[in-house]
Write a protein that holds these residues in place. Sequence first.
Motif, PDB file in Angstrom:
ATOM      1  N   GLU A 139      -2.045  12.788   9.509  1.00  0.00           N
ATOM      2  CA  GLU A 139      -1.644  11.750   8.564  1.00  0.00           C
ATOM      3  C   GLU A 139      -1.830  12.221   7.115  1.00  0.00           C
ATOM      4  O   GLU A 139      -0.997  11.926   6.239  1.00  0.00           O
ATOM      5  CB  GLU A 139      -2.437  10.469   8.817  1.00  0.00           C
ATOM      6  N   GLU A 169       0.827  -1.197   0.000  1.00  0.00           N
ATOM      7  CA  GLU A 169       0.000   0.000   0.000  1.00  0.00           C
ATOM      8  C   GLU A 169       0.870   1.259   0.000  1.00  0.00           C
ATOM      9  O   GLU A 169       1.932   1.297   0.625  1.00  0.00           O
ATOM     10  CB  GLU A 169      -0.915   0.016   1.225  1.00  0.00           C
ATOM     11  N   THR A 170       0.419   2.293  -0.704  1.00  0.00           N
ATOM     12  CA  THR A 170       1.127   3.566  -0.727  1.00  0.00           C
ATOM     13  C   THR A 170       0.785   4.374   0.514  1.00  0.00           C
ATOM     14  O   THR A 170      -0.133   4.041   1.274  1.00  0.00           O
ATOM     15  CB  THR A 170       0.735   4.375  -1.968  1.00  0.00           C
ATOM     16  N   VAL A 171       1.532   5.469   0.736  1.00  0.00           N
ATOM     17  CA  VAL A 171       1.265   6.358   1.873  1.00  0.00           C
ATOM     18  C   VAL A 171      -0.160   6.902   1.785  1.00  0.00           C
ATOM     19  O   VAL A 171      -0.878   6.978   2.793  1.00  0.00           O
ATOM     20  CB  VAL A 171       2.295   7.504   1.898  1.00  0.00           C
ATOM     21  N   GLN A 172      -0.576   7.295   0.587  1.00  0.00           N
ATOM     22  CA  GLN A 172      -1.930   7.824   0.407  1.00  0.00           C
ATOM     23  C   GLN A 172      -2.970   6.757   0.744  1.00  0.00           C
ATOM     24  O   GLN A 172      -3.967   7.047   1.417  1.00  0.00           O
ATOM     25  CB  GLN A 172      -2.114   8.315  -1.037  1.00  0.00           C
ATOM     26  N   GLU A 173      -2.755   5.539   0.283  1.00  0.00           N
ATOM     27  CA  GLU A 173      -3.716   4.465   0.566  1.00  0.00           C
ATOM     28  C   GLU A 173      -3.773   4.162   2.057  1.00  0.00           C
ATOM     29  O   GLU A 173      -4.849   3.873   2.601  1.00  0.00           O
ATOM     30  CB  GLU A 173      -3.329   3.215  -0.225  1.00  0.00           C
ATOM     31  N   ASN A 174      -2.628   4.262   2.722  1.00  0.00           N
ATOM     32  CA  ASN A 174      -2.578   3.983   4.159  1.00  0.00           C
ATOM     33  C   ASN A 174      -3.440   4.951   4.957  1.00  0.00           C
ATOM     34  O   ASN A 174      -4.207   4.534   5.822  1.00  0.00           O
ATOM     35  CB  ASN A 174      -1.129   4.041   4.668  1.00  0.00           C
ATOM     36  N   TRP A 175      -3.274   6.259   4.698  1.00  0.00           N
ATOM     37  CA  TRP A 175      -4.048   7.208   5.500  1.00  0.00           C
ATOM     38  C   TRP A 175      -5.533   7.103   5.192  1.00  0.00           C
ATOM     39  O   TRP A 175      -6.371   7.265   6.093  1.00  0.00           O
ATOM     40  CB  TRP A 175      -3.524   8.642   5.356  1.00  0.00           C
ATOM     41  N   LYS A 177       1.131  14.528   6.471  1.00  0.00           N
ATOM     42  CA  LYS A 177       2.375  13.772   6.251  1.00  0.00           C
ATOM     43  C   LYS A 177       2.425  13.209   4.820  1.00  0.00           C
ATOM     44  O   LYS A 177       3.499  13.118   4.223  1.00  0.00           O
ATOM     45  CB  LYS A 177       2.494  12.650   7.258  1.00  0.00           C
ATOM     46  N   ALA A 178       1.252  12.818   4.315  1.00  0.00           N
ATOM     47  CA  ALA A 178       1.204  12.243   2.971  1.00  0.00           C
ATOM     48  C   ALA A 178       1.280  13.297   1.875  1.00  0.00           C
ATOM     49  O   ALA A 178       1.493  12.972   0.707  1.00  0.00           O
ATOM     50  CB  ALA A 178      -0.084  11.442   2.807  1.00  0.00           C
ATOM     51  N   ASN A 179       1.126  14.571   2.256  1.00  0.00           N
ATOM     52  CA  ASN A 179       1.082  15.647   1.267  1.00  0.00           C
ATOM     53  C   ASN A 179       2.183  16.684   1.422  1.00  0.00           C
ATOM     54  O   ASN A 179       2.215  17.663   0.683  1.00  0.00           O
ATOM     55  CB  ASN A 179      -0.272  16.357   1.329  1.00  0.00           C
TER      56      ASN A 179
END
Length: 262
Positions: free
Chosen positions: A256, A2-8, A259-261
Amino acid sequence: METVQENWKKAAREKLERLSGKISFYYHSLDSDDSVEYQADQPLMAASVIKLFVMTEAFARIEAGTLDPDAMVTVKRADCVPSCGALNYMHDNVQVTIMDLITLMIILSDNTATNVMIDLLGIDEINARIRSLGFEKTILKRKMFDSEKAALGLENYISAKEVGLLLEKMYCGTLISETASKKMIEILKNQRLNHKIPFYIKPMGGPAIAHKTGEDDGITHDCGIVFAEHPFVVCFCGNETDVTAYERAMAEIAVEIYKANR
């Protein structure tokens, strides 16, 4: 993986689903088409977030030259209502400018300032502006702390998505005008109630956040623009909820996303 975006996004949905009551969430990246909605269209009692739309009508009048931001207004003791703000603690017949009222209405969520502005602008005129912007769920039906109208079931409503779209117009410089949009954003950046979206972001040395909160019994909202490296709009709205639990979730989800952005 999973990507960072998918995680959050996954973690946010899980947090939102665990909350009680009517919960709404809207996220939209301002430099891509990425977005997330969770019950974002449902109409919810607005609390103080409706003040964004009062401000919008005020800036439309200022832009049109029919409202002088420097005009002095006398605030009488009879105008004062409880809770948020500063004016109800000041002396009778205190004089402030129209721009002072707008600023207090937003950064301190001053209910007295809001009611004075609603009287100056008119409920029907504010609602006409809301409709002209294409919003269908948002409506102003009464002033702040109008217990008589509240007892009749008259409430102000918003939706997370419509507030988000209003903020997107502001970011893009198309809410009334580029000049008005920039001024409204500067006011929102001075928000003093920072225990929700900015709670974990600010101590990290995070970016400016232009936002507006709303609170009442069982109601908590925070809607804003986060000026991260990849800026975004995020709106949390809740009715009939556990306010403490939702506000904790707002802070956790918001950081979160940041952090992803960043």
